[in-house]
Write a protein that holds these residues in place. Structure first.
Motif, PDB file in Angstrom:
ATOM      1  N   GLN A 168       1.666   5.723  -0.698  1.00 31.73           N
ATOM      2  CA  GLN A 168       1.230   7.100  -0.557  1.00 31.73           C
ATOM      3  C   GLN A 168       0.246   7.443  -1.670  1.00 31.73           C
ATOM      4  O   GLN A 168      -0.568   8.320  -1.528  1.00 31.73           O
TER       5      GLN A 168
ATOM      6  N   ASP B 130      -7.319   1.306   1.410  1.00 31.96           N
ATOM      7  CA  ASP B 130      -6.031   1.048   0.748  1.00 31.96           C
ATOM      8  C   ASP B 130      -5.315  -0.126   1.418  1.00 31.96           C
ATOM      9  O   ASP B 130      -4.796  -1.032   0.752  1.00 31.96           O
TER      10      ASP B 130
ATOM     11  N   LEU C 200      -5.239   2.376  12.761  1.00 29.90           N
ATOM     12  CA  LEU C 200      -4.377   1.693  11.794  1.00 29.90           C
ATOM     13  C   LEU C 200      -3.225   0.969  12.486  1.00 29.90           C
ATOM     14  O   LEU C 200      -2.842  -0.141  12.102  1.00 29.90           O
TER      15      LEU C 200
ATOM     16  N   ARG D  70     -10.156   6.111   3.421  1.00 29.03           N
ATOM     17  CA  ARG D  70      -9.395   5.760   2.218  1.00 29.03           C
ATOM     18  C   ARG D  70      -8.164   4.931   2.578  1.00 29.03           C
ATOM     19  O   ARG D  70      -7.821   3.962   1.908  1.00 29.03           O
ATOM     20  N   ARG D  71      -7.489   5.370   3.637  1.00 24.86           N
ATOM     21  CA  ARG D  71      -6.302   4.628   4.074  1.00 24.86           C
ATOM     22  C   ARG D  71      -6.668   3.210   4.476  1.00 24.86           C
ATOM     23  O   ARG D  71      -5.960   2.256   4.200  1.00 24.86           O
ATOM     24  N   ARG D  72      -7.815   3.100   5.173  1.00 25.76           N
ATOM     25  CA  ARG D  72      -8.234   1.764   5.607  1.00 25.76           C
ATOM     26  C   ARG D  72      -8.567   0.907   4.387  1.00 25.76           C
ATOM     27  O   ARG D  72      -8.194  -0.265   4.335  1.00 25.76           O
TER      28      ARG D  72
ATOM     29  N   THR E  48       0.875  -1.167   0.000  1.00 26.59           N
ATOM     30  CA  THR E  48       0.000   0.000   0.000  1.00 26.59           C
ATOM     31  C   THR E  48       0.910   1.215   0.000  1.00 26.59           C
ATOM     32  O   THR E  48       2.046   1.132   0.447  1.00 26.59           O
TER      33      THR E  48
ATOM     34  N   LEU F   9      -3.203  11.401   8.596  1.00 19.23           N
ATOM     35  CA  LEU F   9      -4.377  10.894   9.321  1.00 19.23           C
ATOM     36  C   LEU F   9      -4.534  11.586  10.665  1.00 19.23           C
ATOM     37  O   LEU F   9      -3.549  11.978  11.286  1.00 19.23           O
TER      38      LEU F   9
ATOM     39  N   ALA G 123      -2.488   5.787  -3.390  1.00 15.82           N
ATOM     40  CA  ALA G 123      -3.310   4.582  -3.311  1.00 15.82           C
ATOM     41  C   ALA G 123      -3.875   4.192  -4.674  1.00 15.82           C
ATOM     42  O   ALA G 123      -4.311   5.035  -5.442  1.00 15.82           O
TER      43      ALA G 123
ATOM     44  N   ARG H 234      -5.173   7.165  13.045  1.00 14.76           N
ATOM     45  CA  ARG H 234      -3.803   6.657  13.119  1.00 14.76           C
ATOM     46  C   ARG H 234      -3.717   5.507  14.119  1.00 14.76           C
ATOM     47  O   ARG H 234      -3.177   4.442  13.801  1.00 14.76           O
TER      48      ARG H 234
ATOM     49  N   PRO I 244       2.091   4.886   5.995  1.00 15.47           N
ATOM     50  CA  PRO I 244       0.687   4.491   6.074  1.00 15.47           C
ATOM     51  C   PRO I 244      -0.223   5.481   6.786  1.00 15.47           C
ATOM     52  O   PRO I 244      -1.413   5.486   6.532  1.00 15.47           O
ATOM     53  N   THR I 245       0.321   6.323   7.639  1.00 12.85           N
ATOM     54  CA  THR I 245      -0.588   7.188   8.411  1.00 12.85           C
ATOM     55  C   THR I 245      -0.362   8.672   8.163  1.00 12.85           C
ATOM     56  O   THR I 245      -0.898   9.501   8.890  1.00 12.85           O
TER      57      THR I 245
END
Ligand SMILES: Nc1ncnc2c1ncn2[C@@H]1O[C@H](COP(=O)(O)OP(=O)(O)OP(=O)(O)O)[C@@H](O)[C@H]1O
Length: 311
Positions: free
Chosen positions: A85, A146, A175, A142-144, A83, A167, A87, A172, A163-164
C-alpha cells in the motif's frame, strides 16, 4: 512434487497487548493465488509482513520456498517480490530509473538492469511514461510501476498488499490480467484485498481473517456453496400466469418471493430448473424471462460478519 511453496503452522504475532495473529496455519501450492480477506485490523498485513520477513513472528513457523522466514530470511528475500500500500517508488526518478536501480541493487550488471527495466516497462504498458519522474504518474500508473518493481528479480512468490485499492475499474482489470498471467506462468501470489470481486476473480483459495484467526477458508466456489443456493428469477407477462406459477411452485414444495410480476425461487440443485420449467408449462404459466443468480462472495462475507456480530 507438489510441495507447498508457502507453509504456515500455528503462526502467531502479538504487539504488546494486541494479538495481530492468534495461531494460524495454511499452505499454498506453486502457481496458486491465495486471497486474504478480513476487516481492518484483522491481521492481513501482519501475515504478509511475516511471510516477506519484515516482521518476526511471536510463535509458530512459516516457510517460503522451503526456507524458514526467521532463520533463512535472506534466502526467502531472494525468491520473493513485495508490493504494498505504501509503494517504495522514488518520485524523483523516472519509472525506468526506479526499475534499473532495483535491478542494480539486486546485483544485475548495468546492461542487464537496462534490459530488465525495458522488458517490464513494455509488459506493463508504461512505455510512454517510462522516462518521466514517477512523481508525475497517475494512481494506476504508479500501481503498475510498483508491481513491476516487485517483479524485477523474477520472484517465485509475489506478495500484494491491497494491489488495486483506489484504482479505477479499467486499471483494476488490467492489473488482474497481469496477476493472472503471472500465476499461469507459475508465480505463486498472495494478495490481501478489501474487494470480494477481486478475490472471486483471481483466487484459487480464500482465507478470511477475523481477530487474528482464520474464520473461514476454501475456494471461492466452496465458500459460496456454503452460503447456499442459487436463485431463479421468473418473470411473467400476466397476473394470471403468475398466480398459476405460484400454485405450481407450491405443489413442488418451492416457496417463492414476489415483486410485481416477478418471482424469486431459491434452488437446491442443478436439476431444479428443468423441473421448474416443465411444471410451469404444464400449469399454463408461460415464462417471459428466467435468470439464475449465483451467491457472491459479498453474500458470504456479509453473512460471516453478521454471525461474528451476533456472537
Ligand atoms: N507495529 C505495530 N505495533 C502495534 N500494533 C500493531 C502493529 N502492527 C499492527 N498492529 C495491530 O495488529 C492488528 C492487526 O493489524 P494488521 O495491520 O495486520 O491488520 P490488517 O488486517 O492488515 O488491517 P488493514 O485492513 O487496516 O490494513 C491491529 O490491531 C493493529 O493495530
Amino acid at each position: 512434487m507438489n510441495q507447498p511453496v508457502i507453509a504456515v503452522t500455528d503462526l502467531a504475532k502479538s504487539y504488546g497487548e494486541v494479538t495481530a495473529l492468534a495461531g494460524i496455519s495454511l499452505s499454498v501450492t506453486r502457481g496458486a493465488v491465495l486471497a486474504v480477506l478480513g476487516h481492518n485490523g484483522a491481521g492481513k498485513t501482519t501475515l504478509i509482513d511475516i511471510l516477506s520477513t519484515r516482521v518476526r513472528p511471536s510463535a509458530g513457523t512459516a516457510r517460503v520456498c522451503g526456507y524458514d522466514v526467521v532463520q533463512r530470511g535472506r534466502a526467502v528475500r531472494r525468491r520473493i517480490g513485495v508490493t504494498g500500500q505504501f509503494a517504495a517508488v522514488d518520485d524523483a526518478l523516472s519509472g525506468r530509473g526506479n526499475l534499473v536501480l532495483i535491478a542494480r541493487l539486486l546485483g544485475a550488471k548495468p546492461r542487464q538492469a537496462q534490459a530488465r527495466a525495458a522488458e517490464l516497462i513494455a509488459s506493463f504498458g508504461l512505455e510512454d511514461a517510462a522516462d518521466r519522474p514517477a512523481g508525475t504518474y497517475s494512481g494506476g500508473m504508479r500501481r503498475r510501476l510498483d508491481l513491476a518493481a516487485g517483479l524485477v528479480g523474477a520472484p517465485q512468490v509475489l506478495f500484494l498488499d491491497e494491489p488495486t485499492t483506489g484504482l479505477d475499474p479499467v486499471s483494476r482489470s488490467g492489473l488482474w490480467a497481469v496477476v493472472e498471467g503471472l500465476a499461469a506462468r507459475g508465480t505463486t501470489v498472495v494478495l490481501t484485498t478489501q474487494y470480494l470481486e477481486e478475490a472471486d476473480r483471481l483466487a484459487d483459495h480464500v482465507v478470511v481473517l477475523g481477530l487474528g484467526h482464520i474464520t473461514v477458508s476454501g475456494t471461492p466456489s466452496q465458500l459460496k456453496a456454503r452460503l447456499g443456493n442459487r436463485t431463479a428469477t421468473l418473470t411473467f407477462g400476466t397476473e394470471l400466469a403468475l398466480r398459476r406459477a405460484v400454485d405450481a411452485l407450491a405443489r413442488l414444495g418451492l416457496a417463492a418471493g414476489r415483486t410485481g410480476l416477478v418471482l424469486s425461487v431459491p434452488l437446491s440443485g442443478p436439476g431444479d430448473i428443468p423441473v421448474l420449467v416443465r411444471a410451469l408449462d404444464a400449469a399454463g404459466a408461460p415464462l417471459r424471462d428466467l435468470t439464475v443468480t449465483e451467491p457472491t462472495l459479498d453474500d458470504v462475507y456479509l453473512s460471516l460478519h453478521r454471525t461474528a456480530v451476533a456472537s
